[in-house]
Motif scaffolding. Structure first.
Motif, PDB file in Angstrom:
ATOM      1  N   ASN A 198       0.793  -1.233   0.000  1.00 16.56           N
ATOM      2  CA  ASN A 198       0.000   0.000   0.000  1.00 16.56           C
ATOM      3  C   ASN A 198       0.825   1.282   0.000  1.00 16.56           C
ATOM      4  N   LEU A 199       2.145   1.184   0.011  1.00 14.37           N
ATOM      5  CA  LEU A 199       2.978   2.389   0.032  1.00 14.37           C
ATOM      6  C   LEU A 199       3.909   2.492  -1.165  1.00 14.37           C
ATOM      7  N   GLY A 200       3.710   1.681  -2.143  1.00 11.62           N
ATOM      8  CA  GLY A 200       4.597   1.718  -3.295  1.00 11.62           C
ATOM      9  C   GLY A 200       5.682   0.670  -3.200  1.00 11.62           C
ATOM     10  N   THR A 201       6.572   0.704  -4.183  1.00 14.13           N
ATOM     11  CA  THR A 201       7.569  -0.355  -4.295  1.00 14.13           C
ATOM     12  C   THR A 201       8.905  -0.017  -3.651  1.00 14.13           C
ATOM     13  N   GLY A 202       9.112   1.223  -3.252  1.00 15.87           N
ATOM     14  CA  GLY A 202      10.378   1.607  -2.639  1.00 15.87           C
ATOM     15  C   GLY A 202      10.567   0.966  -1.281  1.00 15.87           C
ATOM     16  N   SER A 203      11.752   1.130  -0.750  1.00  7.49           N
ATOM     17  CA  SER A 203      12.089   0.591   0.567  1.00  7.49           C
ATOM     18  C   SER A 203      11.236   1.236   1.662  1.00  7.49           C
ATOM     19  N   PHE A 204      10.863   0.424   2.648  1.00  9.49           N
ATOM     20  CA  PHE A 204      10.126   0.973   3.787  1.00  9.49           C
ATOM     21  C   PHE A 204      10.941   2.053   4.488  1.00  9.49           C
ATOM     22  N   GLY A 205      12.260   1.921   4.440  1.00  7.90           N
ATOM     23  CA  GLY A 205      13.132   2.917   5.075  1.00  7.90           C
ATOM     24  C   GLY A 205      12.940   4.320   4.544  1.00  7.90           C
ATOM     25  N   HIS A 206      12.395   4.469   3.345  1.00  5.43           N
ATOM     26  CA  HIS A 206      12.138   5.793   2.787  1.00  5.43           C
ATOM     27  C   HIS A 206      11.038   6.515   3.558  1.00  5.43           C
ATOM     28  N   TYR A 207      10.182   5.752   4.227  1.00  8.43           N
ATOM     29  CA  TYR A 207       9.029   6.317   4.921  1.00  8.43           C
ATOM     30  C   TYR A 207       9.279   6.588   6.401  1.00  8.43           C
ATOM     31  N   VAL A 208      10.248   5.881   6.972  1.00  2.83           N
ATOM     32  CA  VAL A 208      10.484   5.961   8.412  1.00  2.83           C
ATOM     33  C   VAL A 208      10.761   7.388   8.900  1.00  2.83           C
ATOM     34  N   PRO A 209      11.607   8.178   8.220  1.00  7.51           N
ATOM     35  CA  PRO A 209      11.838   9.538   8.728  1.00  7.51           C
ATOM     36  C   PRO A 209      10.560  10.366   8.792  1.00  7.51           C
ATOM     37  N   TRP A 210       9.629  10.081   7.897  1.00  5.74           N
ATOM     38  CA  TRP A 210       8.388  10.866   7.862  1.00  5.74           C
ATOM     39  C   TRP A 210       7.392  10.397   8.907  1.00  5.74           C
ATOM     40  N   ILE A 211       7.405   9.109   9.231  1.00 12.08           N
ATOM     41  CA  ILE A 211       6.575   8.617  10.342  1.00 12.08           C
ATOM     42  C   ILE A 211       7.056   9.269  11.629  1.00 12.08           C
ATOM     43  N   LYS A 212       8.371   9.258  11.823  1.00 13.38           N
ATOM     44  CA  LYS A 212       8.941   9.844  13.041  1.00 13.38           C
ATOM     45  C   LYS A 212       8.719  11.346  13.083  1.00 13.38           C
ATOM     46  N   SER A 269       9.584  12.494  -2.996  1.00 14.02           N
ATOM     47  CA  SER A 269       9.507  13.885  -3.423  1.00 14.02           C
ATOM     48  C   SER A 269       8.880  14.690  -2.282  1.00 14.02           C
ATOM     49  N   GLU A 270       9.017  15.991  -2.349  1.00 13.35           N
ATOM     50  CA  GLU A 270       8.407  16.824  -1.305  1.00 13.35           C
ATOM     51  C   GLU A 270       6.902  16.598  -1.253  1.00 13.35           C
ATOM     52  N   GLU A 271       6.274  16.507  -2.403  1.00 22.82           N
ATOM     53  CA  GLU A 271       4.827  16.281  -2.445  1.00 22.82           C
ATOM     54  C   GLU A 271       4.461  14.927  -1.840  1.00 22.82           C
ATOM     55  N   GLN A 272       5.226  13.880  -2.167  1.00 23.74           N
ATOM     56  CA  GLN A 272       4.963  12.553  -1.600  1.00 23.74           C
ATOM     57  C   GLN A 272       5.144  12.559  -0.085  1.00 23.74           C
ATOM     58  N   ALA A 273       6.212  13.192   0.386  1.00 24.01           N
ATOM     59  CA  ALA A 273       6.470  13.250   1.833  1.00 24.01           C
ATOM     60  C   ALA A 273       5.367  14.034   2.533  1.00 24.01           C
ATOM     61  N   ARG A 274       4.961  15.135   1.946  1.00 25.76           N
ATOM     62  CA  ARG A 274       3.899  15.982   2.515  1.00 25.76           C
ATOM     63  C   ARG A 274       2.601  15.183   2.634  1.00 25.76           C
ATOM     64  N   GLN A 275       2.237  14.479   1.572  1.00 24.01           N
ATOM     65  CA  GLN A 275       1.006  13.682   1.593  1.00 24.01           C
ATOM     66  C   GLN A 275       1.114  12.550   2.610  1.00 24.01           C
ATOM     67  N   PHE A 276       2.283  11.916   2.682  1.00 20.55           N
ATOM     68  CA  PHE A 276       2.458  10.807   3.620  1.00 20.55           C
ATOM     69  C   PHE A 276       2.365  11.294   5.072  1.00 20.55           C
ATOM     70  N   VAL A 277       2.957  12.438   5.376  1.00 22.18           N
ATOM     71  CA  VAL A 277       2.854  12.990   6.740  1.00 22.18           C
ATOM     72  C   VAL A 277       1.382  13.248   7.083  1.00 22.18           C
ATOM     73  N   ASP A 278       0.631  13.797   6.140  1.00 20.33           N
ATOM     74  CA  ASP A 278      -0.803  14.002   6.377  1.00 20.33           C
ATOM     75  C   ASP A 278      -1.509  12.675   6.657  1.00 20.33           C
ATOM     76  N   GLU A 279      -1.141  11.622   5.914  1.00 27.19           N
ATOM     77  CA  GLU A 279      -1.735  10.300   6.140  1.00 27.19           C
ATOM     78  C   GLU A 279      -1.355   9.766   7.521  1.00 27.19           C
ATOM     79  N   CYS A 280      -0.118  10.002   7.925  1.00 30.10           N
ATOM     80  CA  CYS A 280       0.316   9.582   9.269  1.00 30.10           C
ATOM     81  C   CYS A 280      -0.507  10.288  10.329  1.00 30.10           C
ATOM     82  N   TRP A 281      -0.654  11.594  10.196  1.00 29.44           N
ATOM     83  CA  TRP A 281      -1.461  12.339  11.176  1.00 29.44           C
ATOM     84  C   TRP A 281      -2.901  11.840  11.199  1.00 29.44           C
ATOM     85  N   GLU A 282      -3.439  11.552  10.026  1.00 24.47           N
ATOM     86  CA  GLU A 282      -4.802  11.028   9.969  1.00 24.47           C
ATOM     87  C   GLU A 282      -4.894   9.719  10.747  1.00 24.47           C
TER      88      GLU A 282
END
Length: 110
Positions: free
Chosen positions: A29-43, A77-90
């Motif tokens: 559900n988060l794309g094909t990249g490494s999960f590690g790409h998302y960890v800084p944004w979750i934190k 990308s900045e847009e992807q990170a921005r959207q992902f942070v919003d999803e985390c907050w949600e």
């Protein structure tokens, strides 16, 4: 600042958030990249609520901009990170049974 009163969940379990998003990634559900790409944004999403509970959306946007600028070779990308942070907050607000209208939102950049 959004018109809703800022109210953060009483408990934010960072490890539970990482586990939740790790499972979403494993499920594809988060794309094909490494999960590690998302960890800084979750934190970032968790830390920004914990350390700055009364920050306005504008202040959170500035924090996001600074955090993004400090990334060495960002994988989202900045847009992807921005959207992902919003999803985390949600998700944090949903898990904490908080009113979704009171959650922070990053402003889309043009």
């Amino acid at each position: 600042m959004s018109s809703a009163q800022i109210s953060i969940p009483a408990v934010i379990d960072v490890d539970a958030e990482v586990s939740y998003w790790r499972q979403r990634h494993a499920d594809g559900n988060l794309g094909t990249g490494s999960f590690g790409h998302y960890v800084p944004w979750i934190k970032f999403a968790c830390d920004s609520l914990i350390t700055q509970p009364r920050a306005s959306d504008e202040q959170r946007d500035e924090m996001f901009q600074t955090h993004y600028a400090l990334q060495i070779m960002p994988r989202l990308s900045e847009e992807q990170a921005r959207q992902f942070v919003d999803e985390c907050w949600e998700h944090i607000y949903h898990a904490g049974r908080q009113d979704q209208a009171s959650r922070p939102r990053l402003h889309a950049r043009v």
